[in-house]
Each structure stands twice: as structure tokens, then as C-alpha cells.
Enzyme design. Structure first.
Site, PDB file in Angstrom:
ATOM      1  N   SER A 175      -3.308   7.462   7.215  1.00 52.32           N
ATOM      2  CA  SER A 175      -1.903   7.681   6.880  1.00 52.32           C
ATOM      3  C   SER A 175      -1.458   9.114   7.132  1.00 52.32           C
ATOM      4  O   SER A 175      -0.396   9.357   7.721  1.00 52.32           O
ATOM      5  CB  SER A 175      -1.667   7.328   5.404  1.00 52.32           C
ATOM      6  OG  SER A 175      -0.340   7.619   5.024  1.00 52.32           O
ATOM      7  N   CYS A 219       0.827  -1.210   0.000  1.00 44.32           N
ATOM      8  CA  CYS A 219       0.000   0.000   0.000  1.00 44.32           C
ATOM      9  C   CYS A 219       0.863   1.263   0.000  1.00 44.32           C
ATOM     10  O   CYS A 219       1.729   1.436   0.862  1.00 44.32           O
ATOM     11  CB  CYS A 219      -0.925  -0.023   1.217  1.00 44.32           C
ATOM     12  SG  CYS A 219      -1.766   1.534   1.545  1.00 44.32           S
TER      13      CYS A 219
END
Length: 201
Positions: free
Chosen positions: A62, A9
Site C-alpha cells: 500500500s 481493508c
């Protein structure tokens, strides 16, 4: 401190990059997001990647993780110190997410027809920013910042999805190599990411 991370990812890669830039001692637990481990699900029922755990703190976005790490470990700073510059950087990261990362997601997770269209759009959009890449050593800055931590994982993945962003003046390629050669970036790569097509030859 533990960072649960997908090995593929790009968003997780951004968080790992910041972690290594800061020299933070943390456990990085790689896992398959389709089969999250039980200890992660107990803390984050969605099992999303990345997830940062520090004592009672659980973060699973994130960009929030990146901001937290920059504030929790202030040296070296990856954000400008004044509020206006920090706000402008946050807006730029938001735009990169909307304009570039959204297209990356479409390329990776949509059908072939939509993927081809998204590839064309992503390539053209990044190439249109070539003067910005050429203007300064880092993206819109003379200093390495969180913005570069956001852009680098995306650029790293472009060859593996068949996107060529070379230009006659090699502005984007030169920028990419500057970031990819940082020790922290090299350490941030998972084994799977290391095996991606050699980037931007």
C-alpha cells in the site's frame, strides 16, 4: 491502470484515497482477498490487497503504491518537495503503521482478550495525539498530504470497532470531518465502507 482492492481493508482504502485525490482514471477491481481472482494471481501469486497493475508494473504494498502514484502523477503533490520533509513524512507514516495500524490489525484479527487490550491502547494512543490534531489544519501540516491519506481510513473505522475518540475540544473529530468531507475521500469508499457505522458523530 488497475487497482485490485479489498472492499474492507484499510490499507487498500489508503491507496484508493490517493488515487482519487490525484484524479487518476483507473479501474478499481474489488475482490474477496480469501478468494483472489485468477488474473490477479497470475501477476501477484500472493493475491494481496491492494495490488496496482500498470502495463508491466506490479506493485502490492500500500505505501509503495501511494508513493508511486504521487510521483507518477505529480499534481497535486501529496509529499513535500524537499528531501528532508519527504523523509520525515515517510518516518511518520512508518510510525503510524507500527503504532496504530498494527493495533487495528490485532483488534480485527486476534482473540477477544487481546482485542480488548489493543482497543484500549489504540484509543489512548490516538487521544494522546490530540494536541497534534488541534495544532494545524492537517496532521503536522498546513497542507493536505499522504500522511492524511494514511490516517483517514483508520479514523473512519474506529466507530465500527467501538472506539470513541471524542475530546472536549473535538480536535480529532474536527480533523476527521475535514478529511471525510473531501470529495476524493467520499469517492474512495467502497459500498461496504459506506455502510460502516456513521463515523465520529
Amino acid at each position: 491502470m488497475t487497482l485490485f482492492s479489498s472492499p474492507t481493508c484499510a490499507m487498500s482504502h489508503c491507496a484508493r484515497f490517493v488515487l482519487h485525490e490525484k484524479g487518476v482514471v483507473a479501474d478499481i477491481e474489488y475482490y474477496d482477498p480469501t478468494e483472489p481472482p485468477e488474473d490477479l494471481l497470475e501477476l501477484n501469486p500472493n493475491g494481496t490487497s491492494p495490488t496496482l497493475i500498470e502495463r508491466d508494473l506490479v506493485l502490492y504494498d500500500s505505501r509503495i503504491i501511494m508513493e508511486y502514484l504521487d510521483e507518477r502523477f505529480p499534481h497535486p503533490p501529496l509529499h513535500q518537495m524537499d528531501p528532508v520533509s519527504r523523509a520525515n513524512a515517510r518516518m511518520l507514516i512508518k510510525r503510524i503503521d507500527q503504532d496504530w495500524y498494527q493495533l487495528l490489525d490485532e483488534i480485527l484479527f486476534s482473540g477477544e482478550k487481546k482485542s480488548a487490550r489493543s482497543k484500549k491502547m489504540l484509543r489512548e494512543s490516538i487521544l494522546s495525539a490530540s494536541p497534534i490534531f488541534a495544532a494545524r489544519p492537517y496532521f503536522m501540516s498546513d497542507e493536505f498530504s499522504l500522511i492524511d491519506c494514511v490516517i483517514a481510513p483508520l479514523l473512519w473505522r474506529l466507530p465500527s470497532i467501538g472506539i470513541d475518540i471524542s475530546t472536549p475540544n473535538e480536535a480529532i473529530t474536527n480533523y476527521a470531518h475535514r478529511i471525510f468531507n473531501r470529495a476524493a475521500f467520499k469517492r474512495s469508499l467502497s459500498e461496504i465502507e459506506k455502510e460502516m457505522i456513521e463515523p465520529l458523530k
